[in-house]
Every structure is written in C-alpha cells, then in structure tokens.
Design an enzyme around this catalytic site. Structure first.
Site, short mmCIF file in Angstrom:
data_model
loop_
_atom_site.label_atom_id
_atom_site.label_comp_id
_atom_site.label_asym_id
_atom_site.label_seq_id
_atom_site.Cartn_x
_atom_site.Cartn_y
_atom_site.Cartn_z
N ARG A 274 -5.41 -2.27 -5.36
CA ARG A 274 -4.29 -1.96 -4.48
C ARG A 274 -3.47 -0.80 -5.05
O ARG A 274 -2.92 0.02 -4.29
CB ARG A 274 -3.41 -3.19 -4.30
CG ARG A 274 -4.04 -4.24 -3.40
CD ARG A 274 -3.24 -5.54 -3.37
NE ARG A 274 -1.84 -5.35 -3.00
CZ ARG A 274 -1.40 -5.21 -1.76
NH1 ARG A 274 -2.26 -5.23 -0.75
NH2 ARG A 274 -0.11 -5.06 -1.52
N PRO B 102 0.79 -1.24 0.00
CA PRO B 102 0.00 0.00 0.00
C PRO B 102 0.82 1.29 0.00
O PRO B 102 0.24 2.37 -0.06
CB PRO B 102 -0.80 -0.11 1.30
CG PRO B 102 0.11 -0.88 2.21
CD PRO B 102 0.81 -1.88 1.34
N CYS C 170 7.56 -10.76 4.20
CA CYS C 170 7.07 -10.74 5.58
C CYS C 170 6.68 -12.16 5.97
O CYS C 170 5.59 -12.40 6.50
CB CYS C 170 5.92 -9.75 5.75
SG CYS C 170 4.51 -10.05 4.67
#
Length: 458
Positions: free
Chosen positions: A132, A106, A225
């Site tokens: 997005r 984002p 992540c």
C-alpha cells in the site's frame, strides 16, 4: 444489498426510527467524485463531465473519472469519494507547517493536505503495509509534490523518531469499513459483530503513538469510514478521558451532516463536536471525523529535525553524498533545463537522486520510499530526469519544452518514439500536452526518445 443480519440488528437498535432510511441507502448506487489539483492547469475536460460540485470542498466535484484520461494521468485531478473529501478540509493544514498523515494509503487525503499547504512546509505520508505504501508513493508522484517524504513505518517507530514534532496529524484509521459497504461490498465478508471492537483496540494504539508526535498546541484529526460507535464516539471519548490536555474542536456542519452522538459513548457532550456523514442524509458514503487540539504547555522544538539512527537495516542507510562527477552531471542538467532550480538538500539512494525537503536533516533511520522529490537517476556518464520531477513542474518553469497533441500523448504513454522538432538543439525537454507537464523526452536529431516509465505505459 444483502447486509449481515447482525449489522442490521445493531443499527436498528442504535438508529431507531432512522433505521429504515439508513438501511435502504445501501441499495442506492455508490457516489463518485474528484478533486482538482490547484497547482496544475484547470482540467476543463473532466470538469465538463461533472454532475455537480461538492459544496463543502472548493476543489471538489461529483462525477466519474477515467483513470487513463490525460487529466488523471497528469495529476490534474484525484478520484475521491465526496464524503472522504471533507477530512482534508477539517485538517486544514497551513503553508509552512509540519504535517503527518499517519495512515496515508492510497493517498487521497494526503493529496488534499498537500493542496492546502501550497508547496510550503513538510508533509510525511506514512503507510505501514509496504504494498500500500508503494501505491501511495505512486499516487503522490502523479499529483506532483516536492515537500513530501513517503515512509513505510510502524507508528511506534515514527513516535521514536518524531517526538512532539508535528503541527498537525491526521489519523485516518484502519477500521471496519462499514461506511464503504456500498462502494466495496467485499468488506462485508470479514465483518463480524466483534470486528469493530477489534479495530478500536488497534486504533487506540495508533492514536497513542500519534499523540507522542504532536506538538503542544497542535491539532489531531481522527477519521474513519465506519458507522461503528466503538470506533467513532467511543474512541473519541477514550482520547478525551486518557489525555486531559486534549479538547475537542467543533467542526463546521454543512446541510446533511450530523453531530457526533454522545449517547453512543459516555455521554460527554463534547462528542457532539464530531461530524458524522450518513448516506441517507448526504450524497456520499459513511464517514466520521473528530478534531482535537493539544494544550500548549511545552516549548516548540527547533525548526530542523535529525533522524535517530536505527540498528535495523533501512533503505535509508544506503544514502550518501554526491560524488564530484554526480554533482557535475546534475549541474549540467540544471544549466540546460532549469537554471533557476535551488535544491533544499540533495541526497542519493544508490544511483537515485532526491531533494530532501526543508525541516529534515536526513532520513537515515527510516524506511523512506520517497525521501523527497525524485529528481532522477545517475547512469554511466549521464543523468536521466525522473517522471516525478516533470509532474511537479508547470510548463512555464522551463524554456526547454515540446508541445504534444492529444494523439501524440497517447503514443507517448504507450511507450512510442515520437517525431520531434528539427529546429531545436538535442537534449532533454519537458513534454507538455494541453498545458499539462506529462514527462520527459530526449530530442536526438529530430526524434523524441521516450522515457515514460515502462511500468506505467498503457
């Protein structure tokens, strides 16, 4: 937290004696934080609520963020989880460089790169998924940037358009998200033992495109992540084995940060140069970061870049030069509001006016959602400045400004008409609250007409 049984078994096997502390960390609350925008006034009110500093990010703080607070709405801060902040520090783009954030939505890491660049150079922020990409564009607009192009493209299309073009590329790859289970528990619903391998296949395709866009001597940073070795060390090992011109660059480790684990891949000791952030070792969520440098074996391309034409319909195909009337309307606005403004390259998309950053001659072959700084809209016999222009400005950039109190700002973002000064001439003014530029208003006979976008009002 109810973790998948296969996930628990996997990390008990991989982590051994560390596993109990690692698994227990998922029952602790997720961490929050924010970064300060160095291009804007200091957000003292939000800093006062911080619970501490992020020791490895000079602009980073720990603590909650109110999304409807002045500091956030004006772009003076960006809410970002502390571990994720270290990616921008590792990329470390320099002013004047050409940078690509390939999987940018984002926008947290993109805003960090922009802060490092200090408004100089070119940054292309790309996101393949349109919804997005729209969120990305909105977040970058709030941060305030004039040297960014937001694209909605596949990596394969970008590689065709930008061969050996970028000094630095960040691939913050779509991944299995294991490191965010604590923050986003819904991610566990689609996790399976095979999911990391599926993600790794997709990541390798993205990285292959990225390498085609990297200049000789350039820097590639790959981050995820997730904790999964398939997506972390094993993907880094694949890069080194597939591209002999790549070397892994050591990353500075702060207390609580771990080396990459070569034993989880092919045993290449260079993999220890990567950094792992585990929630049982550091106050943050899970992250993996690897930094690579490409050998300088080819000449550097020319400073300008011309986008290749594309047979597919693109939003960019609608761009055209300004008419004589449009040029005059914009010149009149500049003379009134910002007489010192020097655009790089003005272009229009329909009735929208943009300033394309230096380093690109056009965006005609790309799906560009924001082809540079959005300056405003041409209406019938008038020009209306865009919020994006206001959010790139400091109050001192123009003499045409009106100060708002905090209560007036709340009315402004609600969409209300405001009482204005009676001793100023009619026209456009930058609205300023507590040293933050917050938007535009048009003064008409002592009343400030509200031009805050309807979709952002609250």
């Amino acid at each position: 937290m109810k973790l998948p049984d296969a996930f628990i078994s996997k990390y008990r096997r991989l982590l051994g004696d560390e596993a109990p502390a690692f698994l227990a960390a998922f029952d602790q609350p997720a961490t929050g934080g924010f970064r300060v925008n160095p291009a804007k006034a200091e957000p003292t009110a939000t800093i006062a609520t911080a619970t501490g500093r992020v020791e490895y990010v000079p602009t980073g703080y720990r603590g909650p963020v109110d999304g409807k607070f002045l500091d956030h709405v004006s772009g003076a801060i960006y809410s970002q989880e502390p571990s994720a902040m270290y990616v921008g520090e590792v990329v470390a783009p320099q002013p004047g460089e050409r940078v690509l954030d390939l999987c940018a939505a984002p926008g947290g890491k993109t805003t960090h790169l922009l802060a490092k660049m200090g408004g100089q150079g070119l940054l292309i922020a790309n996101e393949i998924f349109r919804k997005r990409a729209l969120v990305l564009a909105e977040n970058l607009e709030r941060w305030g940037t004039a040297n960014t192009v937001v694209t909605n493209e596949s990596p394969a299309e970008l590689e065709r358009q930008f061969p050996q073009f970028f000094d630095r590329i960040l691939v913050d790859a779509p991944c299995s998200g294991e490191g965010m289970f604590r923050k986003e528990p819904a991610g566990m619903e689609y996790w399976t033992p095979d999911y990391p391998a599926e993600c790794a296949n997709r990541q390798r395709k993205i990285l292959a495109s990225a390498l085609k866009m990297l200049k000789p001597g350039g820097t590639l940073v790959y981050s995820t992540c997730t904790f999964a070795p398939e997506e972390d060390e094993q993907t880094a090992a694949w890069l080194l084995a597939t591209y002999p011109g790549l070397t892994m660059v050591p990353i500075k480790k702060y207390p609580g940060m771990d080396d990459g684990r070569p034993e989880w891949a092919d045993g290449n000791p260079a993999l220890a140069n990567a950094v792992r952030l585990f929630p049982h070792h550091i106050a943050g969520e899970g992250h993996f970061i690897a930094k690579f440098q490409l050998a300088a074996t080819a000449p550097v391309r020319a400073a300008d870049h011309r986008i290749k034409k594309n047979k597919r319909h693109r939003k960019g195909d609608r761009q055209n030069g300004l008419t004589k009337e449009e040029r005059q309307l914009f010149a009149d606005f500049c003379q009134w509001f910002m007489p010192a403004y020097q655009p790089c390259q003005l272009l229009t998309y329909g009735d929208q006016l943009y300033d394309l950053p230096a380093g690109l001659s056009s965006v005609g072959g790309l799906t560009a959602l924001r082809p540079g700084l959005h300056l405003g809209t041409f209406k019938k016999r008038r020009f209306e400045p865009a919020l994006a222009l206001a959010l790139t400005m400091r109050p001192a950039d123009t003499e045409r400004r009106i100060e708002l109190s905090r209560e007036q700002w709340r009315s402004y973002v609600h969409g209300d008409v405001l009482p204005g000064p009676t001793d100023l001439p009619n026209g456009w003014y930058l609205l300023v609250c507590q040293d933050f530029a917050v938007g535009f208003g048009k003064l008409v006979n002592g009343t400030v007409k509200n031009f805050y976008p309807k979709g952002l009002r609250f």
